[in-house]
Enzyme design. Structure first.
Site, mmCIF file in Angstrom:
data_model
loop_
_atom_site.group_PDB
_atom_site.id
_atom_site.type_symbol
_atom_site.label_atom_id
_atom_site.label_comp_id
_atom_site.label_asym_id
_atom_site.label_seq_id
_atom_site.Cartn_x
_atom_site.Cartn_y
_atom_site.Cartn_z
ATOM 1 C CD GLU A 228 -2.412 -1.409 2.735
ATOM 2 O OE1 GLU A 228 -2.671 -0.375 3.382
ATOM 3 O OE2 GLU A 228 -2.658 -2.552 3.155
ATOM 4 C CD GLU A 339 -8.760 1.638 5.639
ATOM 5 O OE1 GLU A 339 -8.843 0.936 6.654
ATOM 6 O OE2 GLU A 339 -7.809 1.563 4.828
#
Length: 424
Positions: A228, A339
């Site tokens: 990520e 998120e």
């Protein structure tokens, strides 16, 4: 009043009672069992400093492990400390399989027929505004402080994501909320996108807001592998509300492996211009200028390592292939998007913002975006993602809209304010 005080003395917390007696000068009542309780309190007070001392000693030991000796230190105006550490002394080389190794030659970059892209911006972090830089042969590392670790729930969890951090339709709700675009059903060897940077408001220290690329493989059980990179606001991790450039990885669904940035041995940084975890500047402004960062993650066809590039030209570093199980070969899913963590403060949905804090329908210069979405195929080519899907866990709180044009290719707007009339 005296009688009332006497009644309260029968059952107060012992530390409060002892403090009251010591400082008031009043002699204690000869209550049955009181002397035993006082001895237990004294023993507890003697043990507590010892327990706290052991904890602080563990923290100091951990700080010595991750804060490596520097050849130069840069102090920023907002209190951040950047250490210039010799490349071969960075935390990654504490890993047994990396000791004594040298980073491989730069990999072959994926080819693309898309000429669009952002201009190379080296000074996109606040620490570079000092006019200082790290010398050749070193990398900049944001220094971790004792306060950084004390904000974490435990030393073991410091520098790690908690809970589920990848969007899945069939998992029960656990506080993580997403608005993402994703592709699946093929073999993927990387991903690329440009993401505009904002400074969303985060409601409390236990929450965060981020925008990132996920490169994923595994069954979504305990064997989940992810790589990520993106930007995030995390008061717990960094102690403030600045958006920061970050990386992450895990091979067991965020349980015991992996970490943010360089907070464990894993990611190998090779560039001296970018500090992982350092604050980003400038940021986008509502109805004003937009600032985005372009990120590319791809698997080196020759050595199998996963590389991270910022903009066109800055090879930040790589994740060694041996860190992974499923991702040692290829990814089976790529996600792009936002998120947040919703801790449900006071029983209500959080007011933590995703992206700019505006819904997708607000469009350019108001909503957040990902543009020029691409994936890397088996032949090391960047291609438009086939069958791009978009989904939002709670569209009344944070939503997403997919679009396409010739200039931005595949792109989407996403985000939201969190708690509102439709998201109580």
């Amino acid at each position: 009043m005296i009688a009332s005080n006497r009644r309260r003395r029968l059952f107060p917390p012992l530390p409060v009672l002892v403090a009251f007696l010591l400082f008031s000068g009043v002699c204690p009542f000869r209550l049955s069992g009181f002397n035993d309780a006082r001895r237990r309190t004294a023993d507890y007070q003697n043990l507590r400093p010892q327990k706290e001392l052991r904890r602080l000693n563990k923290i100091k030991t951990h700080l010595r492990k991750i804060n490596k000796p520097s050849v130069k230190t840069i102090q920023t105006l907002h209190g951040e400390v950047i250490d210039c550490v010799l490349l071969h002394q960075q935390p990654a080389f504490d890993h047994p399989l990396l000791r004594g190794h040298k980073p491989p030659d730069p990999p072959e970059r994926p080819t693309s027929g898309d000429p669009t892209g952002m201009m190379l911006v080296e000074d996109f972090q606040l620490w570079r505004n000092t006019g200082e830089s790290c010398p050749g042969g070193t990398i900049p590392i944001r220094r971790t402080s004792e306060e950084d670790i004390l904000r974490a729930s435990s030393l073991q969890r410091f520098g790690r994501k908690a809970g589920r951090c990848v969007r899945r339709d069939f998992l029960s709700y656990d506080g993580h909320e997403h608005a993402v675009g994703y592709v699946t059903g093929d073999q993927y060897y990387g991903a690329k996108a440009s993401i505009n940077v904002w400074a969303p408001q985060v409601a409390n220290q236990s929450e965060f807001s981020l925008s990132q690329i996920w490169v994923i493989s595994g069954s979504f059980g305990d064997d989940l592998n992810t790589i990520e990179a993106g930007w995030q606001v995390s008061p717990e991790l960094y102690g403030d509300n600045f958006p920061r450039f970050f990386t992450y990885w895990t091979t067991d669904a965020y349980q015991t492996t992996g970490c943010y940035n360089l907070l464990c041995s894993g990611f190998v940084q090779t560039d001296s211009r970018v500090a992982l975890g350092a604050a980003i500047s400038p940021t986008s402004s509502f109805n004003g200028g937009q600032f985005d960062i372009s990120l590319l993650i791809w698997k080196d066809p020759k050595h199998g390592n996963w590389w991270l590039e910022f903009g066109p030209g800055i090879l930040v570093g790589y994740w060694p292939s041996f860190l992974f199980t499923h991702l040692m070969d290829h990814a089976t899913m790529v996600q792009f998007g936002g998120e947040i963590v919703n801790s449900v403060p006071s029983g209500l949905h959080t007011t933590t913002q995703m992206g700019s804090g505006q819904f997708a329908e607000e469009g350019f210069a108001k909503a957040s975006y990902f543009r020029n979405l691409q994936v890397v195929d088996w032949d090391n080519n960047l291609t438009p993602p086939a069958n791009l899907q978009v989904v939002a866990d709670h569209p009344n709180c944070y939503d997403i809209q997919k679009e396409y044009n010739d200039a931005w290719g595949n792109y989407f707007y996403y985000g939201g304010p969190g708690r509102n009339v439709k998201c109580p």
